[in-house]
Design a protein around this motif. Structure first.
Motif, mmCIF file in Angstrom:
data_model
loop_
_atom_site.group_PDB
_atom_site.id
_atom_site.type_symbol
_atom_site.label_atom_id
_atom_site.label_comp_id
_atom_site.label_asym_id
_atom_site.label_seq_id
_atom_site.Cartn_x
_atom_site.Cartn_y
_atom_site.Cartn_z
ATOM 1 N N ARG A 229 46.030 48.206 32.218
ATOM 2 C CA ARG A 229 45.903 46.784 32.553
ATOM 3 C C ARG A 229 46.537 45.868 31.509
ATOM 4 N NH1 ARG A 229 41.357 49.395 34.277
ATOM 5 N NH2 ARG A 229 40.689 48.995 36.425
ATOM 6 N N GLY A 230 46.710 46.327 30.290
ATOM 7 C CA GLY A 230 47.312 45.495 29.254
ATOM 8 C C GLY A 230 46.304 44.664 28.504
ATOM 9 N N ALA A 231 46.760 44.025 27.431
ATOM 10 C CA ALA A 231 45.880 43.256 26.555
ATOM 11 C C ALA A 231 45.231 42.076 27.261
ATOM 12 C CB ALA A 231 46.665 42.769 25.332
ATOM 13 N N SER A 232 45.949 41.450 28.178
ATOM 14 C CA SER A 232 45.404 40.281 28.877
ATOM 15 C C SER A 232 45.188 40.544 30.356
ATOM 16 C CB SER A 232 46.345 39.082 28.695
ATOM 17 O OG SER A 232 47.615 39.359 29.270
ATOM 18 N N GLY A 233 45.294 41.805 30.771
ATOM 19 C CA GLY A 233 45.121 42.137 32.182
ATOM 20 C C GLY A 233 46.368 41.924 33.005
ATOM 21 N N GLY A 234 47.501 41.697 32.341
ATOM 22 C CA GLY A 234 48.713 41.321 33.067
ATOM 23 C C GLY A 234 49.770 42.389 33.203
ATOM 24 N N GLU B 82 26.282 34.713 44.374
ATOM 25 C CA GLU B 82 25.102 33.885 44.642
ATOM 26 C C GLU B 82 24.417 34.292 45.941
ATOM 27 O OE1 GLU B 82 23.987 29.176 45.499
ATOM 28 O OE2 GLU B 82 25.933 29.722 44.649
ATOM 29 N N ARG B 83 25.201 34.560 46.995
ATOM 30 C CA ARG B 83 24.628 34.895 48.306
ATOM 31 C C ARG B 83 24.180 36.355 48.391
ATOM 32 N NH1 ARG B 83 27.118 30.681 51.697
ATOM 33 N NH2 ARG B 83 26.805 31.855 53.626
ATOM 34 N N LEU B 84 24.719 37.201 47.519
ATOM 35 C CA LEU B 84 24.339 38.616 47.507
ATOM 36 C C LEU B 84 23.836 38.978 46.110
ATOM 37 C CD1 LEU B 84 27.529 39.950 49.330
ATOM 38 C CD2 LEU B 84 25.286 39.556 50.375
ATOM 39 N N PRO B 85 22.712 38.405 45.703
ATOM 40 C CA PRO B 85 22.265 38.555 44.305
ATOM 41 C C PRO B 85 21.944 39.990 43.907
ATOM 42 C CG PRO B 85 20.538 37.577 45.656
ATOM 43 C CD PRO B 85 21.770 37.606 46.503
ATOM 44 N N GLU B 86 21.614 40.843 44.867
ATOM 45 C CA GLU B 86 21.248 42.219 44.526
ATOM 46 C C GLU B 86 22.457 43.140 44.438
ATOM 47 O OE1 GLU B 86 18.450 43.281 47.537
ATOM 48 O OE2 GLU B 86 16.749 42.464 46.432
ATOM 49 N N ALA B 87 23.610 42.668 44.887
ATOM 50 C CA ALA B 87 24.814 43.510 44.902
ATOM 51 C C ALA B 87 25.588 43.386 43.594
ATOM 52 C CB ALA B 87 25.704 43.125 46.076
ATOM 53 N N ARG B 88 26.194 44.487 43.180
ATOM 54 C CA ARG B 88 27.115 44.464 42.052
ATOM 55 C C ARG B 88 28.488 44.090 42.587
ATOM 56 N NH1 ARG B 88 22.394 47.286 42.768
ATOM 57 N NH2 ARG B 88 21.761 48.417 40.882
ATOM 58 N N VAL B 89 29.095 43.048 42.058
ATOM 59 C CA VAL B 89 30.387 42.558 42.547
ATOM 60 C C VAL B 89 31.458 42.871 41.516
ATOM 61 C CG1 VAL B 89 31.699 40.549 43.311
ATOM 62 C CG2 VAL B 89 29.264 40.729 43.871
ATOM 63 N N ASN B 90 32.458 43.678 41.923
ATOM 64 C CA ASN B 90 33.553 44.056 41.040
ATOM 65 C C ASN B 90 34.866 43.505 41.583
ATOM 66 O OD1 ASN B 90 31.762 45.686 39.477
ATOM 67 N ND2 ASN B 90 31.987 47.335 40.960
ATOM 68 N N VAL B 91 35.668 42.878 40.717
ATOM 69 C CA VAL B 91 36.941 42.288 41.124
ATOM 70 C C VAL B 91 38.071 43.025 40.412
ATOM 71 C CG1 VAL B 91 38.275 40.162 41.350
ATOM 72 C CG2 VAL B 91 35.773 40.070 41.287
ATOM 73 N N GLU B 92 39.139 43.306 41.157
ATOM 74 C CA GLU B 92 40.298 43.981 40.586
ATOM 75 C C GLU B 92 41.560 43.415 41.217
ATOM 76 O OE1 GLU B 92 42.246 45.251 38.367
ATOM 77 O OE2 GLU B 92 40.951 47.011 38.035
ATOM 78 N N PRO C 134 40.311 41.035 31.223
ATOM 79 C CA PRO C 134 39.767 42.340 30.856
ATOM 80 C C PRO C 134 38.430 42.258 30.120
ATOM 81 C CG PRO C 134 41.611 41.765 29.429
ATOM 82 C CD PRO C 134 41.565 40.726 30.507
ATOM 83 N N ALA C 135 38.135 41.116 29.510
ATOM 84 C CA ALA C 135 36.882 40.967 28.775
ATOM 85 C C ALA C 135 35.716 40.662 29.704
ATOM 86 C CB ALA C 135 37.023 39.868 27.723
ATOM 87 N N SER C 136 35.914 39.723 30.630
ATOM 88 C CA SER C 136 34.833 39.305 31.519
ATOM 89 C C SER C 136 34.860 39.995 32.871
ATOM 90 C CB SER C 136 34.892 37.785 31.731
ATOM 91 O OG SER C 136 36.077 37.429 32.447
ATOM 92 N N GLY C 137 36.023 40.551 33.261
ATOM 93 C CA GLY C 137 36.143 41.155 34.584
ATOM 94 C C GLY C 137 36.277 40.128 35.689
ATOM 95 N N GLU C 138 36.517 38.858 35.331
ATOM 96 C CA GLU C 138 36.596 37.789 36.315
ATOM 97 C C GLU C 138 38.047 37.439 36.624
ATOM 98 O OE1 GLU C 138 34.415 34.569 34.663
ATOM 99 O OE2 GLU C 138 32.445 35.478 35.038
#
Length: 411
Positions: A230-235, A177-187, A153-157
């Motif tokens: 999402r909880g304290a640790s994303g879990g 790296e291959r799409l440097p101009e794009a915003r990449v969001n992971v969920e 939850p802190a880094s979004g990774e």
């Protein structure tokens, strides 16, 4: 304290854009009616959004189909292109859309469990690049990714998780790296499935519900008062680790074997079907094997409706019913635990297995929850199935892009 003029303009612009997103093209008169704003205010926001390149005239409405009042305004769909990825243990699915969510191209690629991290990442990235090219997209504005596992939850990774392929984490870095101009969001994939069911699926009428993901593994997503938790640790929702009766041991911090996963994961479902003598091989024609097994059992049970008597000893409807009853018993253990803690009022059986089970399986689980809990709970089968993850990834990418693009210049 009254809002400043710039804040008021931002609120009005966002309201108008949201209506155009939801309703499609509208006239200025229709925007006035739907927003409750004055005619001059609507005229100003239309001019402002047109000058910003966010909306344009896309046609005319009315019997006469002429004059300024007949102009239909719509969002400029090609202002940005978006990508959505559903990253699974066994492969990747990708789609590219315009700003309003119209799919321009999509494809999938399987990735075997014995594929090395480097080759797996290259396969996935090459697929994204190919779909982007097929869509005719100049560059991607935002990429939404749904993946199994915990999201920090802190880094979004995506956090390192045992039992999941290493290429999952490496893929996110490679795309950035291959799409440097794009915003990449992971969920997390289950969270995205819940968002999709809430926006476009069977939970559209619910502000509070839980989605129980039934696919290769198990998971849950919790939506309370309209917000994903999402909880304290994303879990939040890691229900596969829930200790349950009926397994051979207890789960550990690095392995959910022995937890609810051992009762409701795909391998457990297939083994259960085999124990009742159901033909498993025939169910693997398309889609995940566990979903095929459940779908075949549902078809057998549904096929008995209205029949005066069953066929001979070789008829599989009896074993199919017992299989579904036992599976419902297992699912009810997890659902009852969630209901006792959260009282969500609604549980969606998600993923390919939940969709394959349909009302037949959902009704069985709901009946058991009525006996196990005093808390009224409806159980619904997924309306989107496994496709909910990709849909949720697209929705989050679209929301992120629109939040940035729709922000007024003077904000």
């Amino acid at each position: 304290m009254p809002a400043s003029p710039s804040t008021a303009r931002a609120i009005n612009d966002r309201l108008a854009l949201r209506l155009l997103q939801q309703q499609g093209a509208l006239t200025a008169g229709q925007l006035k009616q739907l927003t409750g704003l004055s005619r001059p205010t609507v005229a100003d926001l239309v001019d402002r959004l047109t000058d910003a390149g966010l909306i344009a005239v896309v046609g005319e409405a009315g019997e006469q189909r002429r004059g300024p009042n007949a102009k239909l305004y719509g969002i400029v769909a090609d202002r940005a292109q978006l990508a959505a990825l559903d990253v699974r243990t066994e492969g990747v699915s990708v789609l590219v859309s315009d700003l309003v969510g119209t799919v321009l191209a999509e494809a999938s690629v399987p990735i075997g469990g014995d594929t090395g991290t480097g080759p797996a990442v290259e396969q996935a990235v090459a697929l994204v690049e190919r779909v982007v090219k097929e869509a005719g997209a100049d560059r991607l504005h935002t990429v939404g990714i749904g993946a199994p596992g915990l999201i920090d939850p802190a880094s979004g990774e995506l956090r390192d998780s045992s039992g999941l392929p290493e290429w999952h984490r490496s893929l996110v870095a490679a795309l950035q790296e291959r799409l440097p101009e794009a915003r990449v969001n992971v969920e997390n994939e289950t969270n995205l499935a819940a968002l999709a069911e809430q926006r476009d699926g069977v939970a559209a009428d619910r502000d509070t519900f839980v989605l129980l993901w039934l696919g290769h593994g198990t998971g849950a997503a919790v939506v309370l008062d309209g917000a994903l938790r999402r909880g304290a640790s994303g879990g939040t929702g890691e229900i596969g680790f829930l200790p349950v009766p009926g397994t051979t041991g207890l789960p550990s911090a690095v392995d959910c074997d022995g937890g609810f996963h051992s009762l409701a994961g795909s391998t457990a479902i297939v083994e259960l079907a085999k124990s009742y003598g159901l033909p498993v091989e025939d169910a693997a024609a398309s889609g995940p094997l566990a979903a095929g097994v459940v779908g075949s059992a549902v078809a057998l049970v549904a096929g008995t409706a209205g029949r005066p008597e069953r066929a001979g000893p070789s008829d599989l409807t009896g074993p199919a019913e017992r299989f579904l009853d036992t599976l419902a018993d297992r699912l009810a253990i997890g659902v009852a635990s969630v209901v006792a803690i959260l009282d969500p009022g609604c549980v969606v059986l998600g993923g390919e297995v939940g969709q394959a089970g349909g009302e037949v399986l959902a009704a069985r689980v709901e009946e058991r929850i009525r006996r196990m809990s005093p808390l009224a709970t409806v159980v619904r089968p997924s309306g989107l199935g496994g496709g909910a993850v990709l849909r949720g990834a697209l929705l989050t990418a679209r929301d992120a892009a629109q939040n940035e693009l729709f922000a007024p210049p003077d904000r």
